[in-house]
Design an enzyme around this catalytic site. Structure first.
Site, PDB file in Angstrom:
ATOM      1  N   ARG A 127      24.298   0.348  18.983  1.00 57.63           N
ATOM      2  CA  ARG A 127      24.668   0.430  17.565  1.00 57.63           C
ATOM      3  C   ARG A 127      24.409   1.849  17.049  1.00 57.63           C
ATOM      4  O   ARG A 127      23.336   2.406  17.251  1.00 57.63           O
ATOM      5  CB  ARG A 127      23.862  -0.608  16.751  1.00 57.63           C
ATOM      6  CG  ARG A 127      24.298  -2.026  17.060  1.00 57.63           C
ATOM      7  CD  ARG A 127      23.488  -3.052  16.303  1.00 57.63           C
ATOM      8  NE  ARG A 127      22.183  -3.272  16.890  1.00 57.63           N
ATOM      9  CZ  ARG A 127      21.338  -4.232  16.492  1.00 57.63           C
ATOM     10  NH1 ARG A 127      21.662  -5.043  15.514  1.00 57.63           N
ATOM     11  NH2 ARG A 127      20.160  -4.384  17.075  1.00 57.63           N
TER      12      ARG A 127
ATOM     13  N   CYS B  55      18.519   0.825  12.986  1.00 60.53           N
ATOM     14  CA  CYS B  55      17.522   0.920  11.900  1.00 60.53           C
ATOM     15  C   CYS B  55      17.607   2.196  11.066  1.00 60.53           C
ATOM     16  O   CYS B  55      17.891   2.135   9.873  1.00 60.53           O
ATOM     17  CB  CYS B  55      16.126   0.760  12.479  1.00 60.53           C
ATOM     18  SG  CYS B  55      15.843  -0.901  13.120  1.00 60.53           S
TER      19      CYS B  55
HETATM   20  N1  LIG Z   1      16.091  -3.682  16.312  1.00 63.72           N
HETATM   21  C1  LIG Z   1      14.973  -3.061  15.956  1.00 63.72           C
HETATM   22  O1  LIG Z   1      14.467  -2.196  16.653  1.00 63.72           O
HETATM   23  C2  LIG Z   1      14.298  -3.433  14.668  1.00 63.72           C
HETATM   24  C3  LIG Z   1      12.980  -2.994  14.445  1.00 63.72           C
HETATM   25  C4  LIG Z   1      12.358  -3.347  13.261  1.00 63.72           C
HETATM   26  C5  LIG Z   1      13.031  -4.088  12.314  1.00 63.72           C
HETATM   27  N2  LIG Z   1      14.324  -4.481  12.540  1.00 63.72           N
HETATM   28  C6  LIG Z   1      14.988  -5.302  11.528  1.00 63.72           C
HETATM   29  O2  LIG Z   1      14.942  -6.659  11.962  1.00 63.72           O
HETATM   30  C7  LIG Z   1      16.145  -7.345  11.593  1.00 63.72           C
HETATM   31  C8  LIG Z   1      16.821  -7.924  12.820  1.00 63.72           C
HETATM   32  O3  LIG Z   1      17.191  -6.849  13.655  1.00 63.72           O
HETATM   33  P1  LIG Z   1      17.702  -7.109  15.153  1.00 63.72           P
HETATM   34  O4  LIG Z   1      17.935  -5.771  15.757  1.00 63.72           O
HETATM   35  O5  LIG Z   1      16.773  -8.055  15.834  1.00 63.72           O
HETATM   36  O6  LIG Z   1      19.089  -7.837  14.857  1.00 63.72           O
HETATM   37  P2  LIG Z   1      20.121  -8.470  15.888  1.00 63.72           P
HETATM   38  O7  LIG Z   1      21.447  -8.242  15.317  1.00 63.72           O
HETATM   39  O8  LIG Z   1      19.806  -8.008  17.264  1.00 63.72           O
HETATM   40  O9  LIG Z   1      19.782 -10.042  15.844  1.00 63.72           O
HETATM   41  C9  LIG Z   1      20.012 -10.862  14.748  1.00 63.72           C
HETATM   42  C10 LIG Z   1      20.222 -12.279  15.271  1.00 63.72           C
HETATM   43  O10 LIG Z   1      20.247 -13.174  14.159  1.00 63.72           O
HETATM   44  C11 LIG Z   1      21.204 -14.193  14.439  1.00 63.72           C
HETATM   45  N3  LIG Z   1      21.537 -14.862  13.179  1.00 63.72           N
HETATM   46  C12 LIG Z   1      22.272 -14.392  12.137  1.00 63.72           C
HETATM   47  N4  LIG Z   1      22.331 -15.298  11.146  1.00 63.72           N
HETATM   48  C13 LIG Z   1      21.617 -16.371  11.561  1.00 63.72           C
HETATM   49  C14 LIG Z   1      21.285 -17.624  10.981  1.00 63.72           C
HETATM   50  N5  LIG Z   1      21.706 -17.957   9.762  1.00 63.72           N
HETATM   51  N6  LIG Z   1      20.554 -18.496  11.696  1.00 63.72           N
HETATM   52  C15 LIG Z   1      20.120 -18.177  12.935  1.00 63.72           C
HETATM   53  N7  LIG Z   1      20.379 -17.003  13.519  1.00 63.72           N
HETATM   54  C16 LIG Z   1      21.119 -16.105  12.854  1.00 63.72           C
HETATM   55  C17 LIG Z   1      22.320 -13.446  15.109  1.00 63.72           C
HETATM   56  O11 LIG Z   1      23.181 -14.311  15.824  1.00 63.72           O
HETATM   57  C18 LIG Z   1      21.529 -12.485  16.009  1.00 63.72           C
HETATM   58  O12 LIG Z   1      21.277 -13.064  17.279  1.00 63.72           O
HETATM   59  C19 LIG Z   1      16.986  -6.320  10.824  1.00 63.72           C
HETATM   60  O13 LIG Z   1      16.696  -6.444   9.462  1.00 63.72           O
HETATM   61  C20 LIG Z   1      16.462  -4.990  11.344  1.00 63.72           C
HETATM   62  O14 LIG Z   1      16.626  -3.946  10.414  1.00 63.72           O
HETATM   63  C21 LIG Z   1      14.959  -4.191  13.708  1.00 63.72           C
END
Ligand SMILES: NC(=O)c1ccc[n+]([C@@H]2O[C@H](COP(=O)([O-])OP(=O)(O)OC[C@H]3O[C@@H](n4cnc5c(N)ncnc54)[C@H](O)[C@@H]3O)[C@@H](O)[C@H]2O)c1
Length: 451
Positions: free
Chosen positions: A342, A269
């Site tokens: 990451r 993030c």
């Molecule tokens: N990780 C954190 O702590 C956090 C906190 C707040 C906000 N965010 C935001 O939330 C979002 C997601 O982050 P994350 O860490 O959960 O990501 P991540 O990479 O862990 O998970 C994303 C998931 O989406 C799936 N995916 C991708 N395209 C897809 C589709 N078309 N259909 C279905 N599934 C699909 C992937 O296979 C993956 O499992 C990002 O924008 C991030 O900036 C993350």
């Protein structure tokens, strides 16, 4: 309500599980077959404290299902949450391909259901550049035509990995961006069980809601880079940053959170969200010197720390400079209580050490599996913290896991070839290390050179 999550990563899975836990029927969708297969067996593909129990409980209760089929996931959903990744390139351009693909699958389902359906709310939960929720709306509208009803909302997520369940269940605040009061009320109803503690739900316009997330993350990143800059000044002037931070943080206007010097921030993030702020500024011609400085300082902090390693061994600052040295790492995850590697500072340092010819041995309590996948066979990842330091010339403490805070120093001494600690998280006091006979390098405090 019936809800679907697109993406079962840190955000989608935690959101799905926690919403199922208060009684909603949730289907979590992912394009990753292996993740869904694991989840169907009740196994979490990520490490997050408390997640396994909630997962098992809600699957058993029949409220939580997993699918790779968009129709199955969305056809009956009242709300669809887009929780896919939004990675950025080195300059901060956000790659919206996952968002676009998610919008397209939603559009396909809406189109199939036709004009005579209850409007679903499509909620963008991913962190997205300001204006992206409208892009999603317009993309879906272009596909489904003017008569198919749906609403959009932006609902940035503020959970912290490592405390995600706790944060989701008891958020400091909920932020929602909507286009009309009806959707605002639906979002309030959804989050009502999570704000019984009296914490607020802020309902606002979509652009502002999207910006809140960037403003919050940029501020937190700024605090980390700020204290690291002060730590570097402390080193130059012989001051001790731990005392400086105590004296500074006692001021109620400042407070102490996120003001710990170390190796800088990592994770999925802060690095990308700071860069995205810079890029949003460039796109509209708005200078963002603070974000630029925060980012540059953060990247430089890792190299600055690595230079302490080179200088201890009087190694030449060139490939091969650490040939013959074995460096152990405690901690690979970007922070404790997560398996997320990451942008982890440890990964940067491990790669640097390897590129200078050192042999690298590393241990992390939960991130070993991810590290093995990411780094390949050249890096030795071991399953015991003491095994990692056997025969090591130096130990780099790169993540502040609790179990590293009070190790058996007598055992550490016995196992290491040279007694040198590079304490990237300021876990140990220099005086304590001096007594234990270690050379000790930390951040913003005088080094101890014992051997
Ligand atoms: N990780 C954190 O702590 C956090 C906190 C707040 C906000 N965010 C935001 O939330 C979002 C997601 O982050 P994350 O860490 O959960 O990501 P991540 O990479 O862990 O998970 C994303 C998931 O989406 C799936 N995916 C991708 N395209 C897809 C589709 N078309 N259909 C279905 N599934 C699909 C992937 O296979 C993956 O499992 C990002 O924008 C991030 O900036 C993350």
């Amino acid at each position: 309500m019936r809800l679907s999550m697109i993406g079962t990563g840190y955000v989608g899975l935690v959101t799905g599980v926690c919403l199922a836990n208060v009684g909603h029927d949730v289907v979590c969708l992912d394009i990753d077959d292996a993740k869904i297969a694991k989840l169907r067996k009740g196994q979490s593909p990520i490490y997050e404290p408390g997640l396994d129990e909630l997962l098992a409980h809600n699957i058993k209760a029949g409220r939580l299902k997993f699918s790779t089929d968009a129709w199955e996931a969305h056809q009956n959903a009242d709300m669809i949450f887009i929780c896919v990744g939004t990675p950025s390139d080195e300059r901060g351009h956000t790659d919206l391909k996952y968002i676009d693909a998610a919008a397209d699958t939603v559009a396909d389902v809406l189109l199939k259901l036709g004009s005579n359906q209850k409007p679903k709310v499509i909620v963008v939960k991913s962190t997205v550049p300001v204006g992206t929720t409208f892009r999603v709306r317009d993309r879906i509208r272009a596909k489904v035509g003017p008569t198919v009803p749906f609403e959009v909302a932006d609902n940035p997520e503020f959970l912290k990995e490592g405390a995600a369940i706790e944060d989701f269940n008891k958020p400091d605040r909920v932020v929602v961006g909507v286009e009309n009061d009806r959707t605002g009320q639906t979002m309030r109803d959804l989050y009502d069980p999570f704000v019984r503690n009296g914490h607020p739900i802020f309902v606002m316009d979509i652009l502002s809601a999207e910006m809140v997330k960037y403003a919050a993350n940029a501020m937190l990143a700024c605090k980390i880079s700020f204290i690291n800059e002060m730590a570097n000044l402390c080193e130059a002037y012989g001051a001790d940053v731990s005392k400086v931070r105590e004296g500074m943080c006692a001021d109620k206007r400042i407070g102490g959170q996120f003001l710990y010097p170390g190796l800088g921030y990592g994770g999925s993030c802060f690095p990308k969200d700071t860069l995205a702020c810079i890029m949003m500024g460039e796109t509209r011609g708005v200078p963002t010197p603070v974000n630029k400085a925060v980012h540059e300082l953060n990247q430089a902090q890792r190299e600055r720390f690595f230079s302490k390693i080179l200088s201890h061994y009087k190694a030449k600052n060139a490939p091969g400079g650490l040939t013959g040295k074995t460096l152990a790492f405690w901690g690979i995850a970007f922070k404790p209580r997560t398996d997320d590697i990451r942008e982890a500072p440890a990964i940067t340092l491990m790669r640097l050490a390897m590129s200078y010819g050192a042999k690298v041995k590393a241990f992390d309590p939960v991130a070993n599996e991810n590290a093995r996948k990411e780094l390949g066979a050249n890096f030795e990842i071991v399953d015991d913290m003491y095994e990692a330091i056997e025969g090591a010339d130096g130990l780099i403490v790169s993540t502040d896991w609790d179990e590293f805070k009070s190790p058996d120093f007598a055992r550490v001494s016995k196992l290491m070839r040279q007694h040198v600690l590079f304490d990237g998280r300021n876990l140990y006091r220099p005086s304590q290390m001096q007594q234990a006979g270690f050379s000790h390098y930390s951040v913003g405090r005088a080094p101890v050179v014992s051997c």
